[in-house]
Design a protein around this motif. Structure first.
Motif, PDB file in Angstrom:
ATOM      1  N   ASP A   3       5.093   5.953 -15.842  1.00  0.00           N
ATOM      2  CA  ASP A   3       4.268   6.605 -15.155  1.00  0.00           C
ATOM      3  C   ASP A   3       3.301   5.738 -14.622  1.00  0.00           C
ATOM      4  O   ASP A   3       3.161   5.761 -13.241  1.00  0.00           O
ATOM      5  CB  ASP A   3       3.677   7.718 -16.080  1.00  0.00           C
ATOM      6  N   LEU A   4       2.793   4.913 -15.364  1.00  0.00           N
ATOM      7  CA  LEU A   4       1.920   3.800 -14.858  1.00  0.00           C
ATOM      8  C   LEU A   4       2.367   2.909 -13.738  1.00  0.00           C
ATOM      9  O   LEU A   4       1.788   2.620 -12.530  1.00  0.00           O
ATOM     10  CB  LEU A   4       1.205   3.072 -15.951  1.00  0.00           C
ATOM     11  N   ASP A   5       3.749   2.571 -13.844  1.00  0.00           N
ATOM     12  CA  ASP A   5       4.262   1.592 -13.033  1.00  0.00           C
ATOM     13  C   ASP A   5       4.555   2.466 -11.677  1.00  0.00           C
ATOM     14  O   ASP A   5       4.587   1.791 -10.596  1.00  0.00           O
ATOM     15  CB  ASP A   5       5.609   1.058 -13.557  1.00  0.00           C
ATOM     16  N   ALA A   6       5.016   3.660 -11.794  1.00  0.00           N
ATOM     17  CA  ALA A   6       5.055   4.376 -10.710  1.00  0.00           C
ATOM     18  C   ALA A   6       3.972   4.633  -9.945  1.00  0.00           C
ATOM     19  O   ALA A   6       3.793   4.487  -8.541  1.00  0.00           O
ATOM     20  CB  ALA A   6       5.734   6.064 -11.135  1.00  0.00           C
ATOM     21  N   LEU A   7       2.669   4.886 -10.616  1.00  0.00           N
ATOM     22  CA  LEU A   7       1.600   4.878  -9.859  1.00  0.00           C
ATOM     23  C   LEU A   7       1.266   3.464  -9.128  1.00  0.00           C
ATOM     24  O   LEU A   7       0.719   3.659  -7.879  1.00  0.00           O
ATOM     25  CB  LEU A   7       0.389   5.100 -10.946  1.00  0.00           C
ATOM     26  N   ARG A   8       1.447   2.315  -9.764  1.00  0.00           N
ATOM     27  CA  ARG A   8       0.972   1.168  -9.204  1.00  0.00           C
ATOM     28  C   ARG A   8       1.925   1.141  -8.018  1.00  0.00           C
ATOM     29  O   ARG A   8       1.483   0.676  -6.873  1.00  0.00           O
ATOM     30  CB  ARG A   8       1.473   0.048 -10.142  1.00  0.00           C
ATOM     31  N   LEU A   9       3.135   1.498  -7.873  1.00  0.00           N
ATOM     32  CA  LEU A   9       3.959   1.153  -6.828  1.00  0.00           C
ATOM     33  C   LEU A   9       3.634   2.317  -5.863  1.00  0.00           C
ATOM     34  O   LEU A   9       4.109   2.058  -4.304  1.00  0.00           O
ATOM     35  CB  LEU A   9       5.542   1.873  -7.085  1.00  0.00           C
ATOM     36  N   LEU A  11       0.471   2.894  -4.919  1.00  0.00           N
ATOM     37  CA  LEU A  11      -0.688   2.011  -4.518  1.00  0.00           C
ATOM     38  C   LEU A  11      -0.727   0.835  -3.784  1.00  0.00           C
ATOM     39  O   LEU A  11      -1.028   0.559  -2.577  1.00  0.00           O
ATOM     40  CB  LEU A  11      -1.730   2.251  -5.552  1.00  0.00           C
ATOM     41  N   GLU A  12      -0.038  -0.011  -4.620  1.00  0.00           N
ATOM     42  CA  GLU A  12       0.090  -1.433  -4.216  1.00  0.00           C
ATOM     43  C   GLU A  12       1.062  -1.825  -2.873  1.00  0.00           C
ATOM     44  O   GLU A  12       0.367  -2.629  -1.913  1.00  0.00           O
ATOM     45  CB  GLU A  12       0.455  -2.364  -5.198  1.00  0.00           C
ATOM     46  N   PRO A  13       2.260  -1.444  -3.033  1.00  0.00           N
ATOM     47  CA  PRO A  13       2.967  -1.897  -1.868  1.00  0.00           C
ATOM     48  C   PRO A  13       2.594  -1.380  -0.255  1.00  0.00           C
ATOM     49  O   PRO A  13       2.295  -2.374   0.522  1.00  0.00           O
ATOM     50  CB  PRO A  13       4.446  -1.495  -2.047  1.00  0.00           C
ATOM     51  N   PRO A  14       1.992  -0.074  -0.386  1.00  0.00           N
ATOM     52  CA  PRO A  14       1.664   0.391   1.221  1.00  0.00           C
ATOM     53  C   PRO A  14       0.336  -0.447   1.369  1.00  0.00           C
ATOM     54  O   PRO A  14       0.143  -0.697   2.627  1.00  0.00           O
ATOM     55  CB  PRO A  14       1.575   1.863   0.882  1.00  0.00           C
ATOM     56  N   SER A  15      -0.473  -0.598   0.354  1.00  0.00           N
ATOM     57  CA  SER A  15      -1.730  -1.393   0.652  1.00  0.00           C
ATOM     58  C   SER A  15      -1.747  -2.998   1.076  1.00  0.00           C
ATOM     59  O   SER A  15      -2.080  -3.105   2.167  1.00  0.00           O
ATOM     60  CB  SER A  15      -2.745  -1.422  -0.507  1.00  0.00           C
ATOM     61  N   ALA A  16      -0.532  -3.320   0.560  1.00  0.00           N
ATOM     62  CA  ALA A  16      -0.237  -4.820   0.967  1.00  0.00           C
ATOM     63  C   ALA A  16       0.356  -4.869   2.249  1.00  0.00           C
ATOM     64  O   ALA A  16      -0.040  -5.862   3.061  1.00  0.00           O
ATOM     65  CB  ALA A  16       0.681  -5.350  -0.268  1.00  0.00           C
ATOM     66  N   THR A  17       1.248  -3.837   2.686  1.00  0.00           N
ATOM     67  CA  THR A  17       1.854  -3.816   3.946  1.00  0.00           C
ATOM     68  C   THR A  17       0.698  -3.676   4.945  1.00  0.00           C
ATOM     69  O   THR A  17       0.364  -4.506   6.131  1.00  0.00           O
ATOM     70  CB  THR A  17       2.548  -2.546   4.054  1.00  0.00           C
ATOM     71  N   LEU A  18      -0.466  -2.756   4.671  1.00  0.00           N
ATOM     72  CA  LEU A  18      -1.422  -2.650   5.578  1.00  0.00           C
ATOM     73  C   LEU A  18      -2.294  -3.907   5.769  1.00  0.00           C
ATOM     74  O   LEU A  18      -2.724  -4.322   6.489  1.00  0.00           O
ATOM     75  CB  LEU A  18      -2.137  -1.510   5.324  1.00  0.00           C
ATOM     76  N   ALA A  19      -2.572  -4.584   4.553  1.00  0.00           N
ATOM     77  CA  ALA A  19      -3.461  -5.817   4.323  1.00  0.00           C
ATOM     78  C   ALA A  19      -2.768  -6.790   5.187  1.00  0.00           C
ATOM     79  O   ALA A  19      -3.472  -7.756   5.971  1.00  0.00           O
ATOM     80  CB  ALA A  19      -3.609  -6.218   2.987  1.00  0.00           C
ATOM     81  N   LEU A  65      -6.289  -4.855  -1.862  1.00  0.00           N
ATOM     82  CA  LEU A  65      -6.785  -3.208  -1.591  1.00  0.00           C
ATOM     83  C   LEU A  65      -7.889  -3.278  -0.706  1.00  0.00           C
ATOM     84  O   LEU A  65      -8.046  -2.345   0.114  1.00  0.00           O
ATOM     85  CB  LEU A  65      -6.814  -2.443  -2.818  1.00  0.00           C
ATOM     86  N   ARG A  66      -8.893  -4.053  -1.015  1.00  0.00           N
ATOM     87  CA  ARG A  66     -10.243  -4.105  -0.072  1.00  0.00           C
ATOM     88  C   ARG A  66      -9.788  -4.365   1.350  1.00  0.00           C
ATOM     89  O   ARG A  66     -10.150  -3.776   2.372  1.00  0.00           O
ATOM     90  CB  ARG A  66     -11.206  -4.947  -0.667  1.00  0.00           C
ATOM     91  N   ILE A  67      -9.133  -5.386   1.366  1.00  0.00           N
ATOM     92  CA  ILE A  67      -8.536  -5.716   2.828  1.00  0.00           C
ATOM     93  C   ILE A  67      -7.808  -4.309   3.566  1.00  0.00           C
ATOM     94  O   ILE A  67      -7.847  -4.453   4.749  1.00  0.00           O
ATOM     95  CB  ILE A  67      -7.716  -7.171   2.427  1.00  0.00           C
ATOM     96  N   ALA A  72     -10.181   4.972  -1.156  1.00  0.00           N
ATOM     97  CA  ALA A  72      -9.629   6.015  -2.326  1.00  0.00           C
ATOM     98  C   ALA A  72      -8.560   5.409  -3.157  1.00  0.00           C
ATOM     99  O   ALA A  72      -8.534   5.420  -4.227  1.00  0.00           O
ATOM    100  CB  ALA A  72      -9.145   7.409  -1.673  1.00  0.00           C
ATOM    101  N   VAL A  73      -7.781   4.601  -2.370  1.00  0.00           N
ATOM    102  CA  VAL A  73      -6.922   3.824  -3.095  1.00  0.00           C
ATOM    103  C   VAL A  73      -7.434   2.908  -4.069  1.00  0.00           C
ATOM    104  O   VAL A  73      -7.217   2.451  -5.291  1.00  0.00           O
ATOM    105  CB  VAL A  73      -5.717   3.225  -2.033  1.00  0.00           C
ATOM    106  N   LEU A  74      -8.496   2.059  -3.569  1.00  0.00           N
ATOM    107  CA  LEU A  74      -9.083   0.835  -4.123  1.00  0.00           C
ATOM    108  C   LEU A  74      -9.790   1.695  -5.340  1.00  0.00           C
ATOM    109  O   LEU A  74      -9.684   0.948  -6.576  1.00  0.00           O
ATOM    110  CB  LEU A  74     -10.196   0.358  -3.390  1.00  0.00           C
ATOM    111  N   GLN A  75     -10.414   2.573  -5.306  1.00  0.00           N
ATOM    112  CA  GLN A  75     -11.097   3.443  -6.552  1.00  0.00           C
ATOM    113  C   GLN A  75     -10.018   3.867  -7.700  1.00  0.00           C
ATOM    114  O   GLN A  75     -10.047   3.801  -8.832  1.00  0.00           O
ATOM    115  CB  GLN A  75     -11.791   4.694  -6.099  1.00  0.00           C
ATOM    116  N   SER A  76      -8.894   4.432  -7.150  1.00  0.00           N
ATOM    117  CA  SER A  76      -7.846   4.793  -7.898  1.00  0.00           C
ATOM    118  C   SER A  76      -7.203   3.702  -8.881  1.00  0.00           C
ATOM    119  O   SER A  76      -7.044   3.736  -9.921  1.00  0.00           O
ATOM    120  CB  SER A  76      -6.660   5.714  -7.315  1.00  0.00           C
TER     121      SER A  76
END
Length: 121
Positions: A3-9, A11-19, A65-67, A72-76
């Motif tokens: 579940d934790l890995d699913a949460l990470r997935l 949050l992180e990949p879409p944020s990295a794409t945006l960054a 995530l800040r970039i 909301a994603v950063l806080q999560s």
């Protein structure tokens, strides 16, 4: 852990794409400076080296995530971060080496503006 890995997935990949689309010269300097704080994996199980790697890992992921610019994603991510990384806290050499290699690849992708590579698992 799944579940934790699913949460990470989520949050992180879409944020990295945006960054990757938001890499200014200032952001390039920030990610390069952070990468330079941990240029090599711990040579052994020295507590200080392992703590430094873990702190660097957290700072780099939060910086990305800040970039990306989604507070909301950063806080999560920040609230769950210690839990997300618990399964990676086996500080054997392969972990450290893998982390350093992954971080270099992510930073290179961000700088190149390569959205797909930046978001790769």
């Amino acid at each position: 852990m799944d579940d934790l890995d699913a949460l990470r997935l989520l949050l992180e990949p879409p944020s990295a794409t945006l960054a990757a689309t938001r890499m200014t010269q200032e952001n390039v300097l920030l990610v390069e400076e952070e990468l330079a704080t941990c240029p090599a994996a711990p040579a052994d199980n020295a507590d200080d080296d392992c703590k430094n790697l873990t702190a660097h890992d957290q700072r780099l992921h939060e910086l990305i995530l800040r970039i990306a610019g989604n507070e909301a994603v950063l806080q999560s991510f920040t609230k769950a971060h210690c839990h997300l990384r618990l399964f990676r806290l086996d500080f054997q050499q392969p972990f450290g080496v893998q982390t350093i290699i992954e971080h270099r690849a992510i930073v290179d992708a961000l700088i190149a503006g390569d959205e797909a590579a930046a978001s790769a698992r």
